[in-house]
Design a protein around this motif. Structure first.
Motif, mmCIF file in Angstrom:
data_model
loop_
_atom_site.group_PDB
_atom_site.id
_atom_site.type_symbol
_atom_site.label_atom_id
_atom_site.label_comp_id
_atom_site.label_asym_id
_atom_site.label_seq_id
_atom_site.Cartn_x
_atom_site.Cartn_y
_atom_site.Cartn_z
ATOM 1 N N LYS A 132 1.723 12.590 1.452
ATOM 2 C CA LYS A 132 1.751 13.028 2.853
ATOM 3 C C LYS A 132 0.371 12.881 3.486
ATOM 4 O O LYS A 132 -0.640 13.176 2.868
ATOM 5 C CB LYS A 132 2.174 14.496 2.947
ATOM 6 C CG LYS A 132 3.615 14.753 2.611
ATOM 7 C CD LYS A 132 3.946 16.231 2.762
ATOM 8 C CE LYS A 132 5.383 16.492 2.375
ATOM 9 N NZ LYS A 132 5.699 17.933 2.508
ATOM 10 N N ASN A 133 0.383 12.416 4.719
ATOM 11 C CA ASN A 133 -0.814 12.350 5.564
ATOM 12 C C ASN A 133 -1.931 11.516 4.950
ATOM 13 O O ASN A 133 -3.108 11.774 5.167
ATOM 14 C CB ASN A 133 -1.309 13.768 5.890
ATOM 15 C CG ASN A 133 -2.072 13.811 7.195
ATOM 16 O OD1 ASN A 133 -1.807 13.039 8.121
ATOM 17 N ND2 ASN A 133 -3.042 14.694 7.282
ATOM 18 N N CYS A 134 -1.560 10.498 4.169
ATOM 19 C CA CYS A 134 -2.544 9.565 3.591
ATOM 20 C C CYS A 134 -2.860 8.456 4.578
ATOM 21 O O CYS A 134 -2.066 8.154 5.475
ATOM 22 C CB CYS A 134 -1.994 8.916 2.325
ATOM 23 S SG CYS A 134 -2.009 9.973 0.888
ATOM 24 N N MET A 135 -4.003 7.817 4.373
ATOM 25 C CA MET A 135 -4.339 6.618 5.124
ATOM 26 C C MET A 135 -4.604 5.486 4.138
ATOM 27 O O MET A 135 -5.394 5.642 3.202
ATOM 28 C CB MET A 135 -5.570 6.802 5.994
ATOM 29 C CG MET A 135 -5.806 5.576 6.877
ATOM 30 S SD MET A 135 -7.298 5.689 7.873
ATOM 31 C CE MET A 135 -8.493 5.169 6.680
ATOM 32 N N VAL A 136 -3.930 4.364 4.354
ATOM 33 C CA VAL A 136 -4.141 3.154 3.567
ATOM 34 C C VAL A 136 -4.896 2.185 4.460
ATOM 35 O O VAL A 136 -4.414 1.811 5.524
ATOM 36 C CB VAL A 136 -2.794 2.556 3.104
ATOM 37 C CG1 VAL A 136 -3.014 1.256 2.360
ATOM 38 C CG2 VAL A 136 -2.021 3.568 2.255
ATOM 39 N N GLY A 137 -6.084 1.773 4.039
ATOM 40 C CA GLY A 137 -6.936 0.915 4.854
ATOM 41 C C GLY A 137 -6.415 -0.505 4.985
ATOM 42 O O GLY A 137 -5.559 -0.969 4.218
ATOM 43 N N ILE A 138 -6.971 -1.203 5.950
ATOM 44 C CA ILE A 138 -6.583 -2.578 6.277
ATOM 45 C C ILE A 138 -6.653 -3.470 5.035
ATOM 46 O O ILE A 138 -7.624 -3.454 4.288
ATOM 47 C CB ILE A 138 -7.485 -3.125 7.394
ATOM 48 C CG1 ILE A 138 -7.202 -2.376 8.710
ATOM 49 C CG2 ILE A 138 -7.306 -4.632 7.577
ATOM 50 C CD1 ILE A 138 -8.173 -2.689 9.825
ATOM 51 N N GLN A 139 -5.593 -4.234 4.807
ATOM 52 C CA GLN A 139 -5.432 -5.221 3.741
ATOM 53 C C GLN A 139 -5.609 -4.656 2.337
ATOM 54 O O GLN A 139 -5.952 -5.380 1.401
ATOM 55 C CB GLN A 139 -6.355 -6.425 3.967
ATOM 56 C CG GLN A 139 -5.957 -7.228 5.175
ATOM 57 C CD GLN A 139 -6.723 -8.527 5.294
ATOM 58 O OE1 GLN A 139 -7.770 -8.725 4.673
ATOM 59 N NE2 GLN A 139 -6.213 -9.436 6.101
ATOM 60 N N SER A 140 -5.349 -3.389 2.154
ATOM 61 C CA SER A 140 -5.344 -2.822 0.806
ATOM 62 C C SER A 140 -4.050 -3.181 0.103
ATOM 63 O O SER A 140 -3.030 -3.455 0.743
ATOM 64 C CB SER A 140 -5.491 -1.302 0.867
ATOM 65 O OG SER A 140 -6.773 -0.958 1.311
ATOM 66 N N VAL A 141 -4.096 -3.152 -1.230
ATOM 67 C CA VAL A 141 -2.930 -3.424 -2.062
ATOM 68 C C VAL A 141 -2.754 -2.254 -3.019
ATOM 69 O O VAL A 141 -3.685 -1.910 -3.754
ATOM 70 C CB VAL A 141 -3.098 -4.743 -2.849
ATOM 71 C CG1 VAL A 141 -1.921 -4.967 -3.791
ATOM 72 C CG2 VAL A 141 -3.266 -5.924 -1.904
ATOM 73 N N ILE A 142 -1.564 -1.650 -3.009
ATOM 74 C CA ILE A 142 -1.256 -0.545 -3.905
ATOM 75 C C ILE A 142 -0.075 -0.972 -4.767
ATOM 76 O O ILE A 142 0.995 -1.275 -4.258
ATOM 77 C CB ILE A 142 -0.951 0.764 -3.147
ATOM 78 C CG1 ILE A 142 -2.188 1.180 -2.346
ATOM 79 C CG2 ILE A 142 -0.630 1.882 -4.113
ATOM 80 C CD1 ILE A 142 -2.049 0.956 -0.912
ATOM 81 N N MET A 143 -0.317 -1.008 -6.084
ATOM 82 C CA MET A 143 0.656 -1.603 -7.002
ATOM 83 C C MET A 143 1.595 -0.576 -7.644
ATOM 84 O O MET A 143 1.471 0.622 -7.441
ATOM 85 C CB MET A 143 -0.093 -2.394 -8.080
ATOM 86 C CG MET A 143 -0.814 -3.633 -7.528
ATOM 87 S SD MET A 143 0.296 -4.825 -6.722
ATOM 88 C CE MET A 143 1.318 -5.305 -8.109
#
Length: 195
Positions: free
Chosen positions: A94-105
């Motif tokens: 909840k309420n996370c931010m994923v930065g531009i062009q990140s990859v989460i596997m």
């Protein structure tokens, strides 16, 4: 017409308060909650696993969500996924931010109120406790998120939730003008929920 497709008889479910840009592609076992914003050229493919975007998620331009067969890719309430990010078979809190062009596997678990720096690579099975700043290739936990950073992130997410409303109300295809003097000035201050 929106690019929304069923596969094997499975249709996406999208709450009517959410905005899906006409160039986004939504396929199969996808659930999009209330007040979400799905940006131009986003791809959300529930053709193997299930993709769930809970209420208030924004999934910006050219982002991709996918996963392995029978898996679940979960973006919890008010997750903020920036331009060009790839989310694959993981859980974003909840309420996370994923930065531009990140990859989460696959099988990564990002706790609530985490912030992932732009261009980060989160390895499979990575675990991050709540309120972590995560950065790097491969990514590491750098420190804890401050209250001021959470406030800044929450304000940015509120802007995208308002953009979903604005887009549902006023976005439509048009022919371009040929003279700059004919163009109205865009005044987003009247839409700013941060006033």
């Amino acid at each position: 017409m929106k690019n929304i497709y069923e596969i094997d008889g499975v249709k996406p479910v999208i709450h009517p308060s959410s905005f899906v840009h006409p160039t986004a592609v939504i396929i199969g076992s996808v659930q999009i909650g209330k007040n979400c914003y799905i940006g131009p050229n986003a791809s959300i493919r529930g053709d193997y696993g299930t993709i769930i975007l809970e209420n208030g998620v924004n999934f910006q331009d050219m982002c991709v969500a996918h996963g392995f067969p029978n898996g679940v890719t979960l973006l919890k309430e008010n997750a903020h996924v920036s331009h060009g990010a790839v989310i694959h078979g993981c859980t974003i809190g909840k309420n996370c931010m994923v930065g531009i062009q990140s990859v989460i596997m696959d099988n990564a678990e990002i706790g609530d109120e985490c912030m992932i720096a732009a261009l980060s690579y989160i390895k499979p099975n990575f675990k991050a406790p709540a309120r972590s700043i995560i950065a790097g290739i491969p990514a590491e936990i750098k420190r804890q998120v401050t209250d001021k950073e959470i406030q800044w992130k929450s304000e940015g997410t509120a802007l995208y939730q308002q953009l979903a409303v604005r887009s549902l109300e006023s976005m439509k295809a048009c022919e371009p003008l040929t003279d700059i003097s004919q163009q109205k000035k865009l005044d987003v201050r009247k839409f700013n929920p941060l006033k």
